[in-house]
Design an enzyme around this catalytic site. Structure first.
Site, mmCIF file in Angstrom:
data_model
loop_
_atom_site.group_PDB
_atom_site.id
_atom_site.type_symbol
_atom_site.label_atom_id
_atom_site.label_comp_id
_atom_site.label_asym_id
_atom_site.label_seq_id
_atom_site.Cartn_x
_atom_site.Cartn_y
_atom_site.Cartn_z
ATOM 1 N N GLU A 62 -15.134 -46.175 63.193
ATOM 2 C CA GLU A 62 -13.904 -46.201 62.576
ATOM 3 C C GLU A 62 -13.349 -45.205 62.190
ATOM 4 O O GLU A 62 -12.155 -45.093 61.777
ATOM 5 C CB GLU A 62 -13.958 -47.414 61.464
ATOM 6 C CG GLU A 62 -14.137 -48.713 61.969
ATOM 7 C CD GLU A 62 -13.366 -49.072 63.390
ATOM 8 O OE1 GLU A 62 -12.169 -49.066 62.940
ATOM 9 O OE2 GLU A 62 -13.569 -49.618 64.390
ATOM 10 N N TRP A 116 -11.293 -43.439 64.398
ATOM 11 C CA TRP A 116 -10.009 -43.721 64.624
ATOM 12 C C TRP A 116 -8.977 -42.728 64.279
ATOM 13 O O TRP A 116 -7.701 -42.870 63.875
ATOM 14 C CB TRP A 116 -10.034 -45.316 65.127
ATOM 15 C CG TRP A 116 -10.392 -45.930 65.859
ATOM 16 C CD1 TRP A 116 -11.413 -47.176 66.257
ATOM 17 C CD2 TRP A 116 -9.143 -46.420 67.399
ATOM 18 N NE1 TRP A 116 -10.892 -47.122 67.461
ATOM 19 C CE2 TRP A 116 -10.294 -47.275 68.004
ATOM 20 C CE3 TRP A 116 -7.816 -46.351 67.162
ATOM 21 C CZ2 TRP A 116 -8.829 -47.205 68.901
ATOM 22 C CZ3 TRP A 116 -7.068 -46.408 68.522
ATOM 23 C CH2 TRP A 116 -7.607 -47.096 69.262
ATOM 24 N N TRP A 166 14.658 -55.807 70.136
ATOM 25 C CA TRP A 166 14.116 -56.583 68.670
ATOM 26 C C TRP A 166 14.657 -57.417 68.184
ATOM 27 O O TRP A 166 16.026 -56.842 67.858
ATOM 28 C CB TRP A 166 13.067 -55.452 67.547
ATOM 29 C CG TRP A 166 11.780 -54.551 68.617
ATOM 30 C CD1 TRP A 166 12.104 -52.870 68.350
ATOM 31 C CD2 TRP A 166 10.938 -54.913 68.603
ATOM 32 N NE1 TRP A 166 10.907 -52.764 68.805
ATOM 33 C CE2 TRP A 166 10.045 -53.583 68.796
ATOM 34 C CE3 TRP A 166 10.014 -56.039 68.700
ATOM 35 C CZ2 TRP A 166 8.917 -53.813 69.697
ATOM 36 C CZ3 TRP A 166 9.055 -56.266 68.943
ATOM 37 C CH2 TRP A 166 7.985 -55.192 69.380
ATOM 38 N N ASN A 190 -8.750 -55.147 58.193
ATOM 39 C CA ASN A 190 -8.040 -55.037 59.022
ATOM 40 C C ASN A 190 -8.421 -55.467 60.008
ATOM 41 O O ASN A 190 -6.715 -55.603 60.838
ATOM 42 C CB ASN A 190 -9.466 -53.178 59.808
ATOM 43 C CG ASN A 190 -8.645 -52.975 61.126
ATOM 44 O OD1 ASN A 190 -7.571 -52.465 60.679
ATOM 45 N ND2 ASN A 190 -9.808 -53.528 61.937
ATOM 46 N N TRP A 228 8.287 -52.990 64.700
ATOM 47 C CA TRP A 228 7.015 -52.806 64.272
ATOM 48 C C TRP A 228 7.465 -51.749 63.255
ATOM 49 O O TRP A 228 7.145 -51.552 62.045
ATOM 50 C CB TRP A 228 6.304 -51.734 65.254
ATOM 51 C CG TRP A 228 7.215 -50.761 65.826
ATOM 52 C CD1 TRP A 228 7.298 -50.905 67.418
ATOM 53 C CD2 TRP A 228 6.660 -49.120 65.757
ATOM 54 N NE1 TRP A 228 7.243 -49.129 67.397
ATOM 55 C CE2 TRP A 228 7.408 -48.928 66.303
ATOM 56 C CE3 TRP A 228 6.407 -48.546 64.600
ATOM 57 C CZ2 TRP A 228 7.831 -47.055 66.408
ATOM 58 C CZ3 TRP A 228 6.922 -47.540 64.291
ATOM 59 C CH2 TRP A 228 7.640 -46.542 65.303
ATOM 60 N N TRP A 288 0.676 -50.334 64.236
ATOM 61 C CA TRP A 288 1.671 -50.491 63.920
ATOM 62 C C TRP A 288 2.007 -50.900 65.297
ATOM 63 O O TRP A 288 2.201 -52.079 66.139
ATOM 64 C CB TRP A 288 2.812 -50.013 62.730
ATOM 65 C CG TRP A 288 2.370 -51.020 61.935
ATOM 66 C CD1 TRP A 288 2.420 -50.646 60.570
ATOM 67 C CD2 TRP A 288 2.661 -52.674 61.883
ATOM 68 N NE1 TRP A 288 2.411 -51.598 60.087
ATOM 69 C CE2 TRP A 288 3.010 -52.975 60.612
ATOM 70 C CE3 TRP A 288 3.782 -53.665 62.927
ATOM 71 C CZ2 TRP A 288 3.069 -54.569 60.147
ATOM 72 C CZ3 TRP A 288 4.174 -54.790 62.423
ATOM 73 C CH2 TRP A 288 3.824 -55.241 60.731
#
Ligand SMILES: Cc1cc2nc3c(=O)[nH]c(=O)nc-3n(C[C@H](O)[C@H](O)[C@H](O)COP(=O)(O)OP(=O)(O)OC[C@H]3O[C@@H](n4cnc5c(N)ncnc54)[C@H](O)[C@@H]3O)c2cc1C
Length: 476
Positions: free
Chosen positions: A277, A280, A309, A344, A362, A385
């Site tokens: 993580e 990431w 969207w 998360n 988003w 996102w």
């Protein structure tokens, strides 16, 4: 005098810019002073949550005292917009007779432009050093010298680099002189929301390190098994400390290293799941630093700019307020609003719901998260996102759409998390908690909204939206 400019790095340990300033000052027999620039208007423009602002200012008061004990005075300077920072710093440099400015380099575009303007404006050298990542952006590149666009090869290269060269961290500096007095920033009384939220995030000296130690000692080895269960305290809850730089990622690595006696550099080693993580985090930071458009509301995959969207204020408000009729989504959104933090797994579920079930952009979700999160961080938030929306680097493939009901069943099987946050469902048994409208008979039933969309239909519409796109080829 050497001047250190603190920004998103409100710590003394592992602070390369502070270290550089102290080294230079000692070599030249000079003092060190520090500055933090309060840019409230710019922070609001960047959607910074009010609880995050409060968290930063309270931490500054602690940092000022820690620095004063080491003989380093912290100046607090107000420059509402970044455009006003160069003049504000130039005035301080002149007034205090600073001979150089030291700071850690920024990765976000507005911050980088601010720093360039400061460098151009000041009459003394400005030395920016990396420090917000374990490995600085630009250090982990493909064989062709390009940024990685996919996580797994990035993480392999990152691990190779650490295995080959290791990492090191700077200690907090020894005192530079006699202790000084410290006049803390005067802050208004906390609001009820701030009191509730900040209770979970103490900023006193050593608080972040203590939480890191406790997590590493008690929970890191079970992280892989528990990290997806929002009802359990299975994750470190260090994100606000990392985002504000109260803790450095190398301190996290060092704590893991010392607990295990080695760093887990392969997937099957204990502790690797957590290290992954942190990688990431590095991946998204490197991407943001190397792809400025990510700081500018642009998708990583440019062809997804054509996505149609929807604009629907009522749907957006229902999502923000946790009134979608999907219990796990609603529990997560109410938790965010009340605590400024979200697990998360839930961030992934609600982000998928906004984009793939409600078909809202988003960018709106990203901005709303930022306006609520105590750990708001442009790189991680934007990365998360764009991953959920299917527009990012190494994003979820567009045809894989989270089902909010089965996600709830899988990750909150007894409904404990839902009951904690959705009071209308407090008495609902585990058998019906994820589908309260299918067969659950109870007086509270009317109070809880019906599902605002049919997931099966919305999912197909989302897939169709992506299929209509002219195909990529522009991901570079
Ligand atoms: C839509 C979305 C938005 C997000 N917004 C943010 C944000 O604004 N700020 C933020 O810090 N994280 C964000 N994340 C990432 C992640 O959800 C949080 O870092 C994590 O929930 C924090 O909890 P923890 O400290 O217990 O993390 P742990 O699981 O204990 O992980 C340790 C640390 O690693 C980092 N980390 C963990 N997961 C990720 C990830 N997926 N991406 C990047 N870094 C990660 C964080 O710094 C975290 O504190 C977002 C994720 C998604 C899906």
């Amino acid at each position: 005098m050497q001047l250190v400019w603190f920004r998103q790095d409100l710590r003394l340990v592992d602070h390369p810019a502070l270290h550089a300033a102290v080294q230079q000052a000692r070599a030249q027999g000079e003092a060190v002073e520090a500055v933090f620039v309060i840019s409230r208007a710019q922070w609001r423009h960047h959607h910074m949550a009010s609880v995050r602002e409060r968290f930063l200012l309270e931490r500054l008061n602690v940092l000022g005292a820690e620095l004063a004990r080491r003989g380093i005075r912290l100046h607090l300077v107000e420059a509402p917009w970044f455009a006003e920072v160069p003049a504000a710093l130039a005035a301080l440099v002149r007034e205090r007779g600073a001979r150089a400015l030291h700071a850690m380099s920024a990765i976000e575009i507005d911050e980088r432009r601010r720093d360039e303007a400061v460098s151009a404006h000041l009459s003394v050298p400005c030395r920016f050093v990396p420090g917000c990542c374990v490995l600085p952006p630009g250090r982990v590149l493909t064989g062709k010298g390009e940024p990685f666009k996919v996580f797994t090869p990035f993480s392999r290269a990152w691990l190779r680099e650490i295995a080959a060269h290791g990492y090191s961290l700077y200690r907090a500096p020894e005192p530079m002189g006699a202790p000084l007095g410290w006049q803390p920033l005067s802050l208004p009384a906390r609001s009820a929301h701030e009191t509730r939220t900040l209770r979970d995030w103490p900023v006193h000296e050593g608080a972040a390190e203590a939480r890191l130690r406790e997590f590493i000692d008690d929970a890191v080895l079970e992280y892989g098994a528990r990290r997806d269960l929002p009802a359990e305290p299975g994750t470190s809850r260090l994100s606000a400390y990392l985002a504000a730089g109260i803790l450095s990622p190398r301190q996290c690595l060092a704590a893991l290293h010392s607990r295990l006696g080695t760093l887990p550099l392969t997937r099957d080693e204990p502790g690797f799941a957590w290290l992954n993580e942190l990688i990431w985090r590095e991946f998204y930071r490197h991407l943001l630093a190397l792809e400025p458009r990510l700081s500018m509301n642009q998708p990583f995959q440019l062809h997804t700019r054509a996505l149609a969207w929807r604009h629907d204020e009522q749907a957006f408000a229902a999502w923000c307020e946790g009134r979608t009729g999907y219990p796990i989504v609603d529990a997560a959104m109410r938790c965010l609003k009340q605590t400024g933090w979200m697990h998360n797994r839930l961030r992934m579920i609600v982000a998928s719901f906004l984009t793939k079930d409600l078909h809202l952009s988003w960018q709106r979700g990203e901005a709303y998260f930022m306006s609520q999160l105590i750990d708001g961080d442009l790189a991680a938030n934007n990365g998360g996102w764009q991953w959920a929306a299917g527009t990012g680097a190494d994003a979820a493939p567009y045809f894989r759409v989270f089902n909010p009901t089965t996600q709830g069943q899988k990750f909150d099987p007894q409904g404990d998390f839902i009951r904690r946050w959705v009071e209308e469902l407090a008495d609902v048994p585990a058998t019906c908690i994820h589908t309260p409208h299918d067969g659950w008979r109870h007086k509270g039933r009317e109070a809880y909204p019906s599902p605002m969309v049919d997931h099966a239909v919305a999912r197909l519409q989302a897939i169709a939206m992506f299929r209509q796109l002219p195909t990529g080829g522009d991901e570079a």
